[in-house]
Design a protein around this motif. Structure first.
Motif, PDB file in Angstrom:
ATOM      1  N   ALA A   1       0.827  -1.212   0.000  1.00  0.00           N
ATOM      2  CA  ALA A   1       0.000   0.000   0.000  1.00  0.00           C
ATOM      3  C   ALA A   1       0.858   1.257   0.000  1.00  0.00           C
ATOM      4  O   ALA A   1       0.509   2.267  -0.628  1.00  0.00           O
ATOM      5  CB  ALA A   1      -0.926  -0.001   1.216  1.00  0.00           C
ATOM      6  N   ALA A   2       1.992   1.209   0.699  1.00  0.00           N
ATOM      7  CA  ALA A   2       2.867   2.379   0.792  1.00  0.00           C
ATOM      8  C   ALA A   2       3.730   2.568  -0.448  1.00  0.00           C
ATOM      9  O   ALA A   2       4.462   3.557  -0.543  1.00  0.00           O
ATOM     10  CB  ALA A   2       3.755   2.258   2.025  1.00  0.00           C
ATOM     11  N   GLY A   3       3.676   1.603  -1.398  1.00  0.00           N
ATOM     12  CA  GLY A   3       4.412   1.768  -2.643  1.00  0.00           C
ATOM     13  C   GLY A   3       5.739   1.048  -2.701  1.00  0.00           C
ATOM     14  O   GLY A   3       6.539   1.280  -3.614  1.00  0.00           O
ATOM     15  N   ASN A   4       5.996   0.145  -1.753  1.00  0.00           N
ATOM     16  CA  ASN A   4       7.232  -0.627  -1.749  1.00  0.00           C
ATOM     17  C   ASN A   4       7.044  -1.937  -2.513  1.00  0.00           C
ATOM     18  O   ASN A   4       5.923  -2.407  -2.716  1.00  0.00           O
ATOM     19  CB  ASN A   4       7.631  -0.967  -0.312  1.00  0.00           C
ATOM     20  N   THR A   5       8.151  -2.550  -2.869  1.00  0.00           N
ATOM     21  CA  THR A   5       8.151  -3.934  -3.319  1.00  0.00           C
ATOM     22  C   THR A   5       8.841  -4.768  -2.240  1.00  0.00           C
ATOM     23  O   THR A   5       9.431  -4.220  -1.310  1.00  0.00           O
ATOM     24  CB  THR A   5       8.869  -4.088  -4.670  1.00  0.00           C
ATOM     25  N   MET A   6       8.775  -6.109  -2.380  1.00  0.00           N
ATOM     26  CA  MET A   6       9.214  -6.898  -1.241  1.00  0.00           C
ATOM     27  C   MET A   6       9.681  -8.298  -1.623  1.00  0.00           C
ATOM     28  O   MET A   6       9.329  -8.832  -2.667  1.00  0.00           O
ATOM     29  CB  MET A   6       8.079  -7.006  -0.229  1.00  0.00           C
ATOM     30  N   VAL A   7      10.474  -8.867  -0.689  1.00  0.00           N
ATOM     31  CA  VAL A   7      10.859 -10.274  -0.725  1.00  0.00           C
ATOM     32  C   VAL A   7      10.537 -10.851   0.644  1.00  0.00           C
ATOM     33  O   VAL A   7      10.983 -10.317   1.666  1.00  0.00           O
ATOM     34  CB  VAL A   7      12.359 -10.456  -1.026  1.00  0.00           C
ATOM     35  N   ILE A   8       9.756 -11.929   0.688  1.00  0.00           N
ATOM     36  CA  ILE A   8       9.328 -12.509   1.956  1.00  0.00           C
ATOM     37  C   ILE A   8       9.881 -13.921   2.108  1.00  0.00           C
ATOM     38  O   ILE A   8       9.911 -14.693   1.144  1.00  0.00           O
ATOM     39  CB  ILE A   8       7.792 -12.508   2.069  1.00  0.00           C
TER      40      ILE A   8
END
Length: 502
Positions: free
Chosen positions: A190-197
């Motif tokens: 929602a805040a505009g980040n991308t990610m690796v989980i």
């Protein structure tokens, strides 16, 4: 407080012959990078075990540092375009993700129970909260607030912008695999980040299934999953120079390791760690309500819950009566495999190692002369089941009342003085959650303000909502999940000042 209470006899209710999930329900088990599952032939693998009977449900890849690097590269490539979407566009995608989870809620719940052993009602609740988390963050993304633009220095207009951080690494725990993932995924995206989980290697299946289900909804690289062990995958995420923040829900030991590794690159750290929630019951409390609430709040998810109501401090004048009520309530809990149906309330410990750890606490308490008014032992048969337990006559400072057991175990201590009760409640390295039970309105306002915990309930325990923050103090970590405060954690402020003098 010593008294004789007829202990309940627990029986482990076993499941039906039909398994909770079929082979076709299982997710692909490669890493999920740039919206593709990686080929997994010939790779080292980790068994995913059903703790209700010890059987192997599936296997997943043992991730490497190189796998993490590929996932981070995909997230970096996607970050700029994702960040440029206006909040409305990201919110609409989050709503579509929530819709997809709704459409597959039963499958996800059954998969969660098959992997964790948790009762189906608990898994269904996890999925419902997952949906609500995405719905809330979709709305919150469109209503973020910052300091008003204004002239704070003569002739200069100040504007405060809120920006994404960039690429965020996430490590999630085994007790709420999909829900804790959602608590991170929704505000991060929602805040505009991308990610690796990195999901727990013990419980990766619903995170992988989620990735499979939403692959067509997110641009490639926005959301990536790498499976494996914390010592390799988690360590690389926390130390990776191109990751801007690491967010972890897990043990205090894991949190310390992540913070140390992250310090090398000075990246932001978000930690939601353990707890040892005190329950302070005053002499004017409604004891029946407290006992009924703790039946759920202490034993939800078999006590494998960082906010569990596991340490009772009760006024000595009402201790005997409260203990009687609690033991009676706990004695009616139904223990069993999730396949046993919707009436099952208590499942197994997550693994043999954790089962042995909890049994160790039970054994040492017994050796120290601490009495179990109910339970206090493992249950026979297949699976890692432990009887719901209430320890009474627990001395101040006992190991079982001081350390996080993370199992179906409640300790009861008594107090005579309010100040002493508050001091003892605060006398723990944890600061996640607590509750206060009283009918005195002034006390109900004053005592929570003196308790050093991130959440304090009054006349209830373990009630959560997406609109309010969750997180702790002291050894329970820092940062907040849920609420608009999570969006604050996963974004940064930038001050832009315009000289408007003419």
């Amino acid at each position: 407080m010593t008294q004789t209470i007829e202990p309940a006899t627990y029986e482990v209710h076993r499941g039906e012959v039909t398994p909770l999930v079929s082979e076709s329900d299982l997710p692909a088990t490669g890493h999920f990078i740039a919206n593709q599952f990686t080929a997994d032939a010939g790779r080292d693998r980790i068994d995913v075990v059903n703790p209700a009977d010890g059987s192997v449900v599936s296997t997943v890849i043992v991730g490497t540092e190189e796998d993490v690097d590929r996932a981070v590269a995909a997230a970096l490539a996607a970050q700029s375009d994702w960040a440029r979407l206006v909040p409305k566009e990201r919110a609409e995608i989050l709503h579509r993700i929530a819709d997809r989870v709704v459409d597959n809620a039963d499958l996800l719940a059954r998969l969660e129970s098959a992997n964790t052993g948790k009762p189906l009602p608990v898994s269904h609740d996890d999925i419902a909260q997952t949906i609500d988390t995405f719905r809330f963050m979709a709305g919150a993304a469109r209503s973020t607030t910052s300091q008003a633009a204004a002239t704070y220095s003569e002739g200069h207009l100040s504007v405060v912008l809120r920006e994404p951080l960039g690429v965020i690494g996430v490590v999630t725990p085994w007790n709420y695999p999909l829900l804790m993932a959602a608590w991170k995924i929704a505000p991060i995206l929602a805040a505009g980040n991308t990610m690796v989980i990195k999901p727990s290697e013990q419980t990766p299946l619903t995170t992988l299934k989620f990735a499979e289900l939403v692959a067509d909804l997110l641009p490639a690289g926005v959301f990536n999953v790498v499976t494996g062990r914390g010592s390799v995958v988690g360590s690389r995420l926390s130390g990776h120079p191109q990751i801007d923040m690491i967010a972890l829900t897990g043990s205090v030991g894991s949190g310390k390791a992540v913070a140390r590794s992250a310090s090398e690159s000075l990246k932001r750290v978000h930690l939601e760690l353990g707890g040892k929630a005190p329950v302070v019951i005053f002499d004017d409390a409604r004891l029946d309500e407290a006992a009924s609430a703790l039946r759920t709040a202490a034993f939800w998810n078999a006590g494998q819950e960082c906010g569990a109501a596991c340490r009772v401090l009760v006024h000595e004048s009402v201790a005997a009566r409260f203990t009687e009520l609690l033991v009676e309530a706990v004695g009616s809990l139904v223990v069993g495999e999730p396949g046993g149906g919707e009436t099952i309330e208590i499942g197994p410990m997550i693994s043999e190692a954790h089962y042995d750890r909890v049994c160790g606490y039970l054994d040492r308490a017994r050796e120290q002369g601490i009495r179990a008014a109910i339970g206090g032992t493992p249950l026979p048969g297949a699976g890692y089941f432990i009887a719901p337990t209430v320890f009474v006559d627990v001395p101040d400072g006992a190991e079982c009342s001081r350390e996080e057991i993370f199992g179906p175990v409640v300790t009861i201590e008594t107090f005579t003085d309010e100040d002493d009760a508050i001091a003892r409640a605060n006398g723990t390295p944890y600061g996640l959650a607590a509750s206060v039970w009283t009918e005195n309105a002034r006390r109900a306002h004053d005592v929570p303000s003196r308790l050093d915990f991130g959440t304090v309930w009054v006349n209830d325990h373990l009630v959560l909502a997406s609109e309010v923050p969750w997180g702790g103090f002291k050894g329970s970590g820092y940062g907040r999940d849920l609420s608009i405060y999570a969006l604050d954690d996963y974004s940064r402020t930038k001050h832009v000042m315009h000289n408007q003098q003419r």
